[in-house]
Design a protein around this motif. Structure first.
Motif, PDB file in Angstrom:
ATOM      1  N   ILE A 184       0.820  -1.183   0.091  1.00  0.00           N
ATOM      2  CA  ILE A 184      -0.149  -0.032  -0.141  1.00  0.00           C
ATOM      3  C   ILE A 184       0.954   1.194   0.094  1.00  0.00           C
ATOM      4  CG2 ILE A 184      -1.586   1.369   1.413  1.00  0.00           C
ATOM      5  CD1 ILE A 184      -2.984  -1.267   2.149  1.00  0.00           C
ATOM      6  N   VAL A 185       1.839   1.136   0.867  1.00  0.00           N
ATOM      7  CA  VAL A 185       2.782   2.401   0.926  1.00  0.00           C
ATOM      8  C   VAL A 185       3.335   2.825  -0.549  1.00  0.00           C
ATOM      9  CG1 VAL A 185       5.075   3.311   1.470  1.00  0.00           C
ATOM     10  CG2 VAL A 185       3.287   2.322   3.439  1.00  0.00           C
ATOM     11  N   GLU A 186       3.778   1.422  -1.121  1.00  0.00           N
ATOM     12  CA  GLU A 186       4.490   1.597  -2.367  1.00  0.00           C
ATOM     13  C   GLU A 186       3.516   2.060  -3.466  1.00  0.00           C
ATOM     14  OE1 GLU A 186       5.131  -2.302  -4.385  1.00  0.00           O
ATOM     15  OE2 GLU A 186       6.333  -1.510  -5.830  1.00  0.00           O
ATOM     16  N   SER A 187       2.290   1.769  -3.293  1.00  0.00           N
ATOM     17  CA  SER A 187       1.498   2.185  -4.583  1.00  0.00           C
ATOM     18  C   SER A 187       1.181   3.760  -3.963  1.00  0.00           C
ATOM     19  CB  SER A 187       0.225   1.250  -4.539  1.00  0.00           C
ATOM     20  OG  SER A 187      -0.614   1.607  -3.532  1.00  0.00           O
ATOM     21  N   ALA A 188       1.051   4.047  -2.924  1.00  0.00           N
ATOM     22  CA  ALA A 188       0.860   5.526  -2.468  1.00  0.00           C
ATOM     23  C   ALA A 188       2.189   6.239  -3.004  1.00  0.00           C
ATOM     24  CB  ALA A 188       0.638   5.759  -0.999  1.00  0.00           C
ATOM     25  N   LEU A 189       3.195   5.849  -3.063  1.00  0.00           N
ATOM     26  CA  LEU A 189       4.452   6.658  -3.567  1.00  0.00           C
ATOM     27  C   LEU A 189       4.373   6.714  -4.894  1.00  0.00           C
ATOM     28  CD1 LEU A 189       6.936   4.925  -0.924  1.00  0.00           C
ATOM     29  CD2 LEU A 189       6.329   7.237  -0.879  1.00  0.00           C
ATOM     30  N   ARG A 190       3.929   5.695  -5.607  1.00  0.00           N
ATOM     31  CA  ARG A 190       3.967   5.683  -7.013  1.00  0.00           C
ATOM     32  C   ARG A 190       2.864   6.897  -7.471  1.00  0.00           C
ATOM     33  NH1 ARG A 190       6.381   1.434  -9.398  1.00  0.00           N
ATOM     34  NH2 ARG A 190       6.134  -0.366  -8.049  1.00  0.00           N
ATOM     35  N   GLU A 191       2.024   7.315  -6.796  1.00  0.00           N
ATOM     36  CA  GLU A 191       1.005   8.271  -7.147  1.00  0.00           C
ATOM     37  C   GLU A 191       1.710   9.746  -6.983  1.00  0.00           C
ATOM     38  OE1 GLU A 191      -2.376   8.111  -8.119  1.00  0.00           O
ATOM     39  OE2 GLU A 191      -1.695   5.794  -8.264  1.00  0.00           O
ATOM     40  N   ILE A 192       3.003   9.896  -6.652  1.00  0.00           N
ATOM     41  CA  ILE A 192       3.678  11.075  -6.251  1.00  0.00           C
ATOM     42  C   ILE A 192       4.055  11.376  -7.821  1.00  0.00           C
ATOM     43  CG2 ILE A 192       5.631  12.348  -5.603  1.00  0.00           C
ATOM     44  CD1 ILE A 192       5.500  10.350  -3.196  1.00  0.00           C
ATOM     45  N   ASP A 193       4.085  12.814  -8.359  1.00  0.00           N
ATOM     46  CA  ASP A 193       4.770  13.254  -9.381  1.00  0.00           C
ATOM     47  C   ASP A 193       6.019  13.048  -9.422  1.00  0.00           C
ATOM     48  OD1 ASP A 193       5.212  14.880 -11.630  1.00  0.00           O
ATOM     49  OD2 ASP A 193       4.632  16.686 -10.931  1.00  0.00           O
ATOM     50  N   LYS A 194       6.601  12.257 -10.627  1.00  0.00           N
ATOM     51  CA  LYS A 194       7.990  12.053 -10.586  1.00  0.00           C
ATOM     52  C   LYS A 194       8.827  13.530 -10.825  1.00  0.00           C
ATOM     53  CE  LYS A 194       8.082   7.723 -11.058  1.00  0.00           C
ATOM     54  NZ  LYS A 194       6.859   7.564 -10.406  1.00  0.00           N
ATOM     55  N   GLY A 195       8.243  14.671 -11.484  1.00  0.00           N
ATOM     56  CA  GLY A 195       8.858  15.830 -11.478  1.00  0.00           C
ATOM     57  C   GLY A 195       9.287  16.518 -10.204  1.00  0.00           C
ATOM     58  N   VAL A 196       8.438  16.116  -8.941  1.00  0.00           N
ATOM     59  CA  VAL A 196       8.807  16.619  -7.779  1.00  0.00           C
ATOM     60  C   VAL A 196       9.773  16.164  -7.335  1.00  0.00           C
ATOM     61  CG1 VAL A 196       7.689  17.017  -5.339  1.00  0.00           C
ATOM     62  CG2 VAL A 196       6.444  17.242  -7.362  1.00  0.00           C
ATOM     63  N   ILE A 197      10.168  14.822  -7.483  1.00  0.00           N
ATOM     64  CA  ILE A 197      11.453  13.920  -6.881  1.00  0.00           C
ATOM     65  C   ILE A 197      12.334  14.361  -7.541  1.00  0.00           C
ATOM     66  CG2 ILE A 197      12.396  11.650  -6.649  1.00  0.00           C
ATOM     67  CD1 ILE A 197       9.724  10.440  -6.799  1.00  0.00           C
TER      68      ILE A 197
END
Lengths: 338, 222
Positions: B112-125
């Protein structure tokens, strides 16, 4: 100074190799505003991302102020990145952090003390004109304001280089103008070298000193912005220029006209001289202006006029010669003499 | 015996069972958070083009997580009895049940944590990398805050699943509300107890979902 030496970037996906950047070498002087234009897929985005090693070049070197980025260790690279600000098309702000915290993050990355961070963030927000928004979350800001936060974050650690990845492409024309003004001010007042990529010639005209045109991963043309605008060599460059200097005459206008139609290009100081009125006075020819524009590129005028010359063949010919000798280029679009 | 009387009669048992359930779920949730959260972050950050890109680690962790997740809980419960005995010195009671509940909650929550992290805009990282932030700063100041609403929702989901699983743990002597329902309601055909426990469980789940939704909404600044 930024030196891009024979940089190549390949992307490998499912056994196929796609060339993103193909053997590009460029030198960008300190304090210069350098534009890279091209359509999407031309490799300009890959190239600018190589400048802070967000993408590692497959081959070649990136040398900024004598430091070869490709040879740096993780820690040294992080240090170097603090000296290279970057702003993005979609702003890329941390949505769970306030404006203040977003800018502070960059300073925190540089291990600045709390006190220093606080005063520096306020100073930066003042520069970009967002002092009143410091406790607001990005979601409550407009596109232009978000980009201002992006700029403040990019400038936080007093970078020597600012990379702009399509920084105005997601903004409306008015906001674009304001952001370009801000970048201009930053370039002028802070002396930061700015490298920007865009597909809008308007941005290049407004801001850049020099420009490179990219196609299929290669730089096909490079020069001062004035040179590129006044004497484009490649077909693609001409296409880009036409978005700013477009002189399409309605075809019926050309067909119905009774005289010779010529397109005159004035460059630099001659744009301000009265060559045309002199010619019309000297010869018994009537002039009828059909289309025209004078653009100021880096404050140097570049004018294009389309006029119809009506008169006897010999007189028109002499006037044409007079004008041709005194301007940089004259193109006859339709030749008719009475 | 009136309905009221029979409900009053089971109140002490119900109270004890309720506390046991809270105890089991609480411990497993804490373990899931403590181990599952870092595991989820690791699963995410070791994927291609991310800060700790490492195909071997990513594949191995993913494989391990999938294995635990594919074992039916009731079998995991039995299979882990030796481990449970080793860790808690017993194989019955809520403390013992917490072991297998934790083991099943860790990979569940990690995914669940992994999929929540996947939702983050890659640009922000990417922007965080571009300012020269360390991987630890990126995790602490970008990844976790950005994924917080999703992680809180995941925590709610995990809690509710754990309540369901804790009933199964009850069947092999784990205690808790589920155990109560089975012992009285199923084996003794006592519908009053059965229905009372169900009502308690429904209320519990509703409250947890409500609190979780509210918390997730409050931290969401998007």
């Amino acid at each position: 100074m930024i030196e891009i030496r024979s940089v190549r970037k390949d992307y490998i996906s499912k056994n196929t190799r796609v060339v993103g950047v193909d053997n590009v070498s460029l030198t960008i002087q300190t304090g210069e505003v350098y534009g890279i234009v091209g359509y999407s897929g031309a490799g300009k985005s890959s190239l600018i991302r190589c400048l802070n090693l967000l993408e590692r070049p497959t081959k070649g070197n990136i040398i900024i102020d004598g430091i070869d980025l490709t040879s740096l260790s993780g820690k040294e690279l992080r240090k170097q990145r603090q000296k290279t600000g970057m702003i993005f098309q979609h702003f890329s702000l941390v949505s769970s952090k306030t404006v203040f915290e977003n800018v502070a993050f960059a300073l925190k990355a540089a291990h600045k003390s709390k006190g220093v961070i606080k005063s520096r963030v306020l100073e930066l927000l003042d520069i970009v004109g967002l002092s009143d928004k410091k406790d607001v979350y990005p979601a409550q800001l407009s596109g232009g304001q978000k980009q201002r936060v992006g700029i403040a974050r990019a400038l936080a650690n007093n970078p020597t280089v600012l990379l702009c990845d399509e920084a105005t492409s997601a903004l409306d024309p008015t906001t674009t103008k304001a952001i370009l003004q801000l970048l201009k001010k930053i370039s002028r007042e802070l002396g930061i070298t700015i490298v920007l990529i865009t597909h809008e010639m308007e941005v290049v005209k407004e801001l850049c000193h020099r420009v490179a045109v990219m196609q299929d991963g290669r730089v096909i043309e490079e020069g001062s912005v004035y040179e590129i605008f006044s004497q484009p060599k490649q077909q693609l460059t001409k296409q880009f220029i036409s978005s700013v200097l477009d002189f399409e005459l309605p075809s019926h206008l050309i067909e119905e006209s009774k005289g010779t139609i010529i397109q005159i290009q004035f460059e630099g100081p001659t744009a301000g001289e009265s060559i045309l009125s002199d010619a019309l006075q000297k010869y018994s020819v009537k002039g009828n202006i059909l289309h025209g524009k004078i653009e100021y590129i880096q404050d140097v005028p570049l004018g294009i006029l389309i006029i119809e010359l009506i008169g006897e063949a010999a007189e028109v010919q002499s006037a044409l010669e007079y004008i041709t000798n005194r301007t940089s280029s004259v193109e006859v679009l339709k030749h008719v003499t009475v | 015996m009136s309905l009221f009387d029979s409900v009053v009669n089971i109140l002490p048992d119900l109270n004890k069972a309720f506390l046991e359930t809270i105890y089991m779920v609480g411990i497993s949730l804490a373990v899931a958070l403590l181990i599952g959260l870092p595991l989820g972050v690791l699963l995410f950050t070791t994927t291609k083009n991310l800060i700790f890109e490492n195909n071997v680690v990513n594949r191995s962790l993913g494989f391990a997580v999938n294995i635990v997740r594919s074992i039916p809980f009731i079998i995991l419960l039995v299979a882990l009895l030796p481990l449970t005995d080793l860790l808690t010195g017993s194989t019955i009671g809520p403390r013992a049940a917490s072991v297998s509940l934790s083991v099943s909650a860790i990979p569940f929550f990690a995914r669940i944590v992994e999929s929540a992290l996947r939702e983050i805009d890659k640009g922000v990282i990417e922007a965080a990398i571009a300012v020269g932030a360390t991987p630890w700063m990126i995790i602490k100041d970008v990844l976790l805050p950005e994924a917080k609403p999703g992680i809180i929702q995941g925590l709610t989901l995990t809690t509710i699943s754990l309540i369901g699983y804790s009933a199964m743990a009850g069947t092999i002597g784990g205690g808790g509300i589920g155990d109560l329902a089975i012992r009285y309601g199923y084996y003794r055909y006592d519908n009053t107890v059965m229905i009372t426990t169900i009502v308690v469980l429904i209320c519990l789940v509703q409250i947890i979902q409500m609190v979780g939704d509210k918390a997730s909404y409050l931290v969401n600044k998007r």
